[in-house]
Design a protein around this motif. Structure first.
Motif, PDB file in Angstrom:
ATOM      1  N   HIS A  33       0.908  -1.163  -0.072  1.00 27.19           N
ATOM      2  CA  HIS A  33       0.072   0.085  -0.137  1.00 27.19           C
ATOM      3  C   HIS A  33       1.009   1.289  -0.089  1.00 27.19           C
ATOM      4  O   HIS A  33       0.290   2.298  -0.238  1.00 27.19           O
ATOM      5  CB  HIS A  33      -0.984   0.028   1.312  1.00 27.19           C
ATOM      6  N   TRP A  36       1.175   3.740  -2.962  1.00 23.02           N
ATOM      7  CA  TRP A  36      -0.045   4.565  -3.285  1.00 23.02           C
ATOM      8  C   TRP A  36      -0.202   5.579  -2.462  1.00 23.02           C
ATOM      9  O   TRP A  36       0.105   5.573  -1.391  1.00 23.02           O
ATOM     10  CB  TRP A  36      -1.138   3.490  -3.345  1.00 23.02           C
ATOM     11  N   TYR A  38      -3.317   7.112  -0.853  1.00 22.16           N
ATOM     12  CA  TYR A  38      -4.525   6.478  -0.683  1.00 22.16           C
ATOM     13  C   TYR A  38      -5.145   7.406   0.780  1.00 22.16           C
ATOM     14  O   TYR A  38      -4.718   8.008   1.233  1.00 22.16           O
ATOM     15  CB  TYR A  38      -4.397   5.036  -0.381  1.00 22.16           C
ATOM     16  N   LEU A  49      -7.484   4.055  -3.349  1.00 21.83           N
ATOM     17  CA  LEU A  49      -6.350   4.192  -4.106  1.00 21.83           C
ATOM     18  C   LEU A  49      -6.548   5.292  -5.160  1.00 21.83           C
ATOM     19  O   LEU A  49      -7.303   5.520  -5.999  1.00 21.83           O
ATOM     20  CB  LEU A  49      -5.830   3.000  -4.897  1.00 21.83           C
ATOM     21  N   TYR A  52      -0.653   6.057  -8.128  1.00 22.78           N
ATOM     22  CA  TYR A  52       0.411   5.249  -7.950  1.00 22.78           C
ATOM     23  C   TYR A  52       1.621   5.863  -7.896  1.00 22.78           C
ATOM     24  O   TYR A  52       2.191   6.713  -8.737  1.00 22.78           O
ATOM     25  CB  TYR A  52       0.644   4.330  -9.095  1.00 22.78           C
ATOM     26  N   VAL A  61      -3.331  -4.257  -9.275  1.00 29.06           N
ATOM     27  CA  VAL A  61      -4.046  -3.625  -8.260  1.00 29.06           C
ATOM     28  C   VAL A  61      -5.071  -4.782  -7.342  1.00 29.06           C
ATOM     29  O   VAL A  61      -5.794  -5.161  -8.087  1.00 29.06           O
ATOM     30  CB  VAL A  61      -5.093  -2.528  -9.112  1.00 29.06           C
ATOM     31  N   TYR A  65      -5.773  -4.818   0.817  1.00 28.92           N
ATOM     32  CA  TYR A  65      -4.317  -4.352   1.569  1.00 28.92           C
ATOM     33  C   TYR A  65      -4.503  -4.475   2.813  1.00 28.92           C
ATOM     34  O   TYR A  65      -5.472  -4.308   3.549  1.00 28.92           O
ATOM     35  CB  TYR A  65      -4.005  -3.118   0.795  1.00 28.92           C
ATOM     36  N   THR A  74     -10.305  -2.935  -1.484  1.00 30.05           N
ATOM     37  CA  THR A  74      -9.889  -1.828  -2.348  1.00 30.05           C
ATOM     38  C   THR A  74     -11.008  -1.148  -3.250  1.00 30.05           C
ATOM     39  O   THR A  74     -11.810  -1.908  -3.670  1.00 30.05           O
ATOM     40  CB  THR A  74      -8.957  -2.189  -3.537  1.00 30.05           C
TER      41      THR A  74
END
Length: 222
Positions: A33, A36, A38, A49, A52, A61, A65, A74
């Motif tokens: 994670h 990202w 997030y 998310l 990236y 993806v 997570y 997610t």
């Protein structure tokens, strides 16, 4: 870890209950994670998310997570604004992207610039449940993805999309497109939407595009 109450009934109809603890495992490798930008919703146990940040070339993806020992499911958010950078926008080293089937995209309202200028990107696997039902803009979503040779978009629902400006612009390696699932009856030109303008601009290798006639709007007005 999550606690569950297990009820047991024997052949004599006697029942009893015990508490059990189950260690759930995230699909994503530990600490992935951190690749990202997030946000976390701890109440609903979701991780959203947004962009990236990593340097891997083959990206998965994952559907879940682990963050600080808690499993989060997610969700995907795409800003649609190049100034704040979108999900994979300007990730020029990525070669493949795979979305797991249980990634939740139901809240996506824009895919604009989602893969913009991923110049090394060769393949995208959207998974079985990548939903575009609520998406209203696909402006430049694959713009400048100059290494993409093919795309499987047969699962895309575009019935609410009103803007496909530059959607495949400068995808100079694309050879064919199957857009038979596309419904473009909602496409329009207005202050906030540019319709089909530059949709296939500089797609110099593109030889064929398949569409479904009654789903493809042939003229665009307000």
């Amino acid at each position: 870890m999550d606690n569950y109450l297990l009820s047991i009934v024997d052949r004599a109809s006697n029942s009893s209950s015990i508490n059990i603890t189950i260690a759930l495992m995230a699909e994503a490798p530990i600490d992935s994670h951190l690749n990202w930008r997030y946000t976390l919703d701890k109440e609903n146990r979701t991780i959203t998310l947004k962009h990236y940040l990593g340097n891997e070339i083959d990206i998965s993806v994952y559907g879940s997570y682990e963050v600080d020992g808690i499993i989060y499911h997610t969700k995907i958010f795409n800003d649609g604004n190049t100034t704040t950078v979108c999900l994979f926008g300007f990730c020029e080293n990525i070669e493949t992207i795979t979305f797991f089937d249980n990634v939740d995209t139901s809240d996506l309202t824009t895919m604009s610039y989602m893969f913009y200028r991923c110049t090394s990107l060769k393949n995208i696997e959207f998974g079985k449940n990548f939903s575009t039902t609520n998406v209203n803009s696909m402006n430049s979503v694959f713009g400048n993805c100059s290494s993409l040779k093919s795309l499987d978009l047969t699962s895309f629902n575009t019935s609410n999309v009103d803007d496909m400006y530059g959607m495949f612009g400068n995808c100079s390696s694309l050879k064919s497109l199957d857009l038979t699932s596309f419904n473009t009856n909602n496409i329009r030109t207005s202050v906030n939407s540019h319709g089909y303008m530059y949709m296939f601009v500089n797609c110099s290798s593109l030889q064929s595009i398949n569409v479904t006639k009654n789903k493809w709007k042939e003229s665009i007005g307000e």
